[in-house]
Every structure is written in structure tokens, then in C-alpha cells.
Design a protein around this motif. Structure first.
Motif, PDB file in Angstrom:
ATOM      1  N   THR A 138       0.810  -1.187   0.384  1.00  0.00           N
ATOM      2  CA  THR A 138       0.133  -0.115  -0.085  1.00  0.00           C
ATOM      3  C   THR A 138       1.020   1.381   0.017  1.00  0.00           C
ATOM      4  O   THR A 138       2.093   1.180   0.217  1.00  0.00           O
ATOM      5  CB  THR A 138      -0.866   0.027   1.096  1.00  0.00           C
ATOM      6  OG1 THR A 138      -0.129   0.106   2.333  1.00  0.00           O
ATOM      7  CG2 THR A 138      -1.603  -1.171   1.479  1.00  0.00           C
ATOM      8  N   LEU A 139       0.274   2.491  -0.267  1.00  0.00           N
ATOM      9  CA  LEU A 139       0.995   3.630  -0.382  1.00  0.00           C
ATOM     10  C   LEU A 139       1.441   3.987   0.994  1.00  0.00           C
ATOM     11  O   LEU A 139       2.785   4.359   1.289  1.00  0.00           O
ATOM     12  CB  LEU A 139       0.123   4.744  -0.762  1.00  0.00           C
ATOM     13  CG  LEU A 139       0.768   5.969  -1.131  1.00  0.00           C
ATOM     14  CD1 LEU A 139       2.203   5.987  -1.795  1.00  0.00           C
ATOM     15  CD2 LEU A 139      -0.010   7.034  -1.736  1.00  0.00           C
ATOM     16  N   LYS A 186       4.758   1.880   1.494  1.00  0.00           N
ATOM     17  CA  LYS A 186       5.715   2.335   0.718  1.00  0.00           C
ATOM     18  C   LYS A 186       6.392   3.598   1.324  1.00  0.00           C
ATOM     19  O   LYS A 186       7.528   3.816   1.511  1.00  0.00           O
ATOM     20  CB  LYS A 186       5.412   2.922  -0.603  1.00  0.00           C
ATOM     21  CG  LYS A 186       5.085   1.581  -1.395  1.00  0.00           C
ATOM     22  CD  LYS A 186       4.668   1.827  -2.889  1.00  0.00           C
ATOM     23  CE  LYS A 186       4.185   0.807  -3.757  1.00  0.00           C
ATOM     24  NZ  LYS A 186       3.899   1.042  -5.146  1.00  0.00           N
ATOM     25  N   SER A 187       5.555   4.531   1.986  1.00  0.00           N
ATOM     26  CA  SER A 187       5.911   5.539   2.586  1.00  0.00           C
ATOM     27  C   SER A 187       6.882   5.248   3.877  1.00  0.00           C
ATOM     28  O   SER A 187       7.812   5.940   4.175  1.00  0.00           O
ATOM     29  CB  SER A 187       4.752   6.531   3.129  1.00  0.00           C
ATOM     30  OG  SER A 187       5.419   7.398   3.790  1.00  0.00           O
ATOM     31  N   LEU A 195       8.229   3.427  -5.197  1.00  0.00           N
ATOM     32  CA  LEU A 195       7.266   4.713  -5.266  1.00  0.00           C
ATOM     33  C   LEU A 195       7.229   5.004  -6.808  1.00  0.00           C
ATOM     34  O   LEU A 195       8.278   4.968  -7.507  1.00  0.00           O
ATOM     35  CB  LEU A 195       7.761   5.880  -4.409  1.00  0.00           C
ATOM     36  CG  LEU A 195       7.126   5.730  -3.038  1.00  0.00           C
ATOM     37  CD1 LEU A 195       8.065   6.774  -2.016  1.00  0.00           C
ATOM     38  CD2 LEU A 195       5.683   5.984  -2.861  1.00  0.00           C
ATOM     39  N   ARG A 196       6.060   5.116  -7.355  1.00  0.00           N
ATOM     40  CA  ARG A 196       5.898   5.702  -8.558  1.00  0.00           C
ATOM     41  C   ARG A 196       5.605   7.199  -8.699  1.00  0.00           C
ATOM     42  O   ARG A 196       5.159   7.688  -7.457  1.00  0.00           O
ATOM     43  CB  ARG A 196       4.645   5.021  -9.417  1.00  0.00           C
ATOM     44  CG  ARG A 196       5.020   3.505  -9.694  1.00  0.00           C
ATOM     45  CD  ARG A 196       4.227   2.895 -10.456  1.00  0.00           C
ATOM     46  NE  ARG A 196       4.368   1.563 -10.713  1.00  0.00           N
ATOM     47  CZ  ARG A 196       5.293   1.094 -11.480  1.00  0.00           C
ATOM     48  NH1 ARG A 196       5.945   1.962 -12.319  1.00  0.00           N
ATOM     49  NH2 ARG A 196       5.327  -0.073 -11.646  1.00  0.00           N
ATOM     50  N   SER A 209       3.122   9.135  -9.587  1.00  0.00           N
ATOM     51  CA  SER A 209       1.853   9.550  -9.332  1.00  0.00           C
ATOM     52  C   SER A 209       1.659   9.286  -7.774  1.00  0.00           C
ATOM     53  O   SER A 209       0.880  10.185  -6.878  1.00  0.00           O
ATOM     54  CB  SER A 209       0.905   8.654  -9.973  1.00  0.00           C
ATOM     55  OG  SER A 209       0.939   7.273  -9.635  1.00  0.00           O
ATOM     56  N   GLU A 210       2.221   8.515  -7.314  1.00  0.00           N
ATOM     57  CA  GLU A 210       2.302   8.151  -5.764  1.00  0.00           C
ATOM     58  C   GLU A 210       3.102   9.173  -5.089  1.00  0.00           C
ATOM     59  O   GLU A 210       2.692   9.794  -4.046  1.00  0.00           O
ATOM     60  CB  GLU A 210       2.769   6.830  -5.259  1.00  0.00           C
ATOM     61  CG  GLU A 210       2.093   5.825  -5.798  1.00  0.00           C
ATOM     62  CD  GLU A 210       2.638   4.234  -5.907  1.00  0.00           C
ATOM     63  OE1 GLU A 210       1.708   3.466  -5.560  1.00  0.00           O
ATOM     64  OE2 GLU A 210       3.791   4.177  -5.910  1.00  0.00           O
ATOM     65  N   THR A 233       0.972  12.269  -4.766  1.00  0.00           N
ATOM     66  CA  THR A 233      -0.170  11.877  -3.729  1.00  0.00           C
ATOM     67  C   THR A 233       0.396  12.235  -2.376  1.00  0.00           C
ATOM     68  O   THR A 233      -0.413  12.886  -1.648  1.00  0.00           O
ATOM     69  CB  THR A 233      -0.660  10.447  -3.847  1.00  0.00           C
ATOM     70  OG1 THR A 233      -1.155  10.345  -5.025  1.00  0.00           O
ATOM     71  CG2 THR A 233      -1.645  10.097  -3.087  1.00  0.00           C
ATOM     72  N   LEU A 234       1.609  11.540  -2.210  1.00  0.00           N
ATOM     73  CA  LEU A 234       2.327  11.772  -0.754  1.00  0.00           C
ATOM     74  C   LEU A 234       2.384  13.419  -0.572  1.00  0.00           C
ATOM     75  O   LEU A 234       2.429  13.612   0.515  1.00  0.00           O
ATOM     76  CB  LEU A 234       3.505  10.979  -0.782  1.00  0.00           C
ATOM     77  CG  LEU A 234       3.310   9.354  -0.654  1.00  0.00           C
ATOM     78  CD1 LEU A 234       4.678   8.951  -0.731  1.00  0.00           C
ATOM     79  CD2 LEU A 234       2.629   9.163   0.515  1.00  0.00           C
TER      80      LEU A 234
END
Length: 279
Positions: free
Chosen positions: A4-5, A8-9, A153-154, A156-157, A160-161
Motif C-alpha cells: 500500500t502507499l 511504501k511511505s 514509489l511511482r 503519481s504516488e 499523492t504523498l
């Protein structure tokens, strides 16, 4: 395993923490800015954002990059690079980006040793890995780490972050060095870099945010985001664009019907050009 994002964060934070101390290659773009911001949040003053300043960096981009780090109290160092003095760079073949990044990371490595930092990091992410980017080879040769890539991470992600953190760079249009606008085989000089920079400033002043002016000698090929093309195609706007850009030294001005697209100069490269650039 798909993460999930949030996961990843968290992985990004762990990766940065494990580095201990790091110099971040910082261009002011969304990826490197988010990396610098994250590194500062995790490591505090055990990080330093390093901006490579040369004629290939637009003054507006340098100013915006410095403003961002000032706003967030991120330690920043402006490193003056001299890639234009390197004939391998200025002749502008398919390995230009390698020579640029080789100059950057060589200079950063000297600063890393002088300042006693443990690592050099840069903003490569998952989407970058599949693109034609000879600079990545220079990063590998200098053992620069890519925490955003490690965290899977991509682009777009990352946006988002950055949006969730209320960072101004979350919506920043993609950018690249001015030399990427010069057609391959045409020498990169301070003069033609300045022509491109001033031409793009004209378009920004007319309200176009995502643009590229591709330098083909006497011809300036303008790429504008497709959503803005209808306005650009009005005779009123064309009559504002054409004379202003001709005043910079171009004889012809053309509007690319395909609109803005990243890396369009690479379309003319053959398979052998690409292979030679990444070897």
C-alpha cells in the motif's frame, strides 16, 4: 508483494534512516524535492540538498528550488557545475545526459568526502527505470542510492504523498534541463540555452504552464500541453508568440501539433544510439 502507499511511505522512511547521513541531488522537481523534504524530516541536519547550478538550469527553476528549501528549512548547497566545459557533453550526442550526471556526481562525491556524509541519493523512482535515461548509469557508477525506487514509489504516488503533506511541489509540472531541448548533434552552448530559456519564459507569461521549446537551429518547435492547444492555435495568441520568439534569434517558429510530451527529442534516436548511450 504489492504494498500500500502507507507501507511504501514507511519503507522510504526506514531506507532514509538507515543511510545515516546523505547528500541529496536536488533539482527542484517534485521527485527530488519530496526526497529532500523526506530526508530532512527523517534525518534532520544529517542531510544536505545539493542543487547543481549551470547555464542549463533556468533561473526561475533555481529560484523556485531555493524558495522551497527555505520554506521548509531544508539545508541547501548550490554547487556550480561545469559540464559545458566538457566537449563530450557539449557535442550533444545520445550520451549527453551521462556526461552531465557524471559531472554532478563526481563533484558531489568530493563534497560528500569533504563534509563527511555517508551517501549520495537522487530522485529516481519506479517509472524512471523503464525510460531512456543515461544519467542513471552515471548514478550507478558513483554508487548513488535511490530511496524512492527502493520504496517502490511511482511518480503519481510521490505526487499523492506530497499533496498529503501539503507541499507546493505536488502539482509542479515536469521539468528537465534546458539542454534536453537542443536537438542531438547541435552543440550545447550558453547562447542556445539562453534562447530556449527566454522562449519558454515568453510562453509562461502568456499563461501556458507545461511547455517545451525545442531548438532546431533557425527553427523553434513549440510543444504545449494538449489541453492548452486550442487557445494556442488562436490567431491572436499565435501573433503574440511568433514575433516574440523570432526576436530571440530564431528564423522560423512552429507549433507541434502533437503537443507537449516528455523526451520527444529521443524519438529520432536509433536502437544503436540508445545501446551506445547505456553501455
Amino acid at each position: 508483494m504489492n504494498m500500500t502507499l502507507t507501507e511504501k511511505s514507511a519503507l522510504l522512511d526506514r531506507t532514509l534512516s538507515q543511510l545515516g547521513s546523505v547528500l541529496v541531488a536536488y533539482s527542484g522537481g517534485t521527485d527530488s524535492a519530496y526526497l529532500a523534504w523526506s530526508a530532512h524530516r527523517v534525518l534532520g541536519d544529517n542531510m544536505l540538498a545539493v542543487i547543481a547550478d549551470s547555464a542549463s538550469l533556468p533561473r526561475a527553476e533555481l529560484s523556485a528550488a531555493v524558495d522551497f528549501t527555505k520554506t521548509h528549512k531544508i539545508p541547501t548547497y548550490i554547487l556550480h557545475t561545469e559540464e559545458l566545459e566538457n566537449a563530450d557533453y557539449s557535442r550533444n550526442d545520445s550520451r549527453r545526459c551521462f556526461h552531465c550526471k557524471d559531472e554532478l556526481f563526481s563533484r558531489m562525491e568530493k563534497e560528500r568526502k569533504r563534509l563527511a556524509y555517508r551517501h549520495i541519493a537522487y530522485g529516481m523512482n519506479m517509472d524512471d527505470k523503464g525510460e531512456f535515461r543515461p544519467g542513471q548509469m552515471a548514478a550507478e557508477q558513483h554508487r548513488a542510492v535511490a530511496p524512492l525506487f527502493t520504496a517502490q514509489l511511482r511518480k503519481s504516488e510521490i505526487r499523492t504523498l506530497a499533496r498529503a503533506a501539503e507541499l507546493s511541489i505536488a502539482e509542479k509540472p515536469a521539468s528537465a534541463c534546458l539542454a534536453s531541448r537542443i536537438e542531438y548533434g547541435r552543440a550545447v552552448t550558453k547562447e542556445n540555452l539562453s534562447q530556449v530559456e527566454l522562449a519558454e519564459e515568453i510562453l509562461h507569461e502568456l499563461g501556458f504552464s507545461q511547455v517545451r521549446v525545442r531548438h532546431h537551429g533557425d527553427l523553434a518547435r513549440i510543444e504545449i500541453d494538449r489541453a492548452d492547444l486550442p487557445r494556442a492555435l488562436s490567431m491572436k495568441v499565435l501573433d503574440q508568440i511568433t514575433p516574440a520568439i523570432k526576436e530571440l534569434g530564431f528564423q522560423y517558429v512552429t507549433l507541434d501539433a502533437q503537443g507537449y510530451r516528455s523526451g520527444s527529442m529521443n524519438d529520432i534516436l536509433s536502437a544503436s544510439d540508445i545501446l551506445s548511450a547505456i553501455r
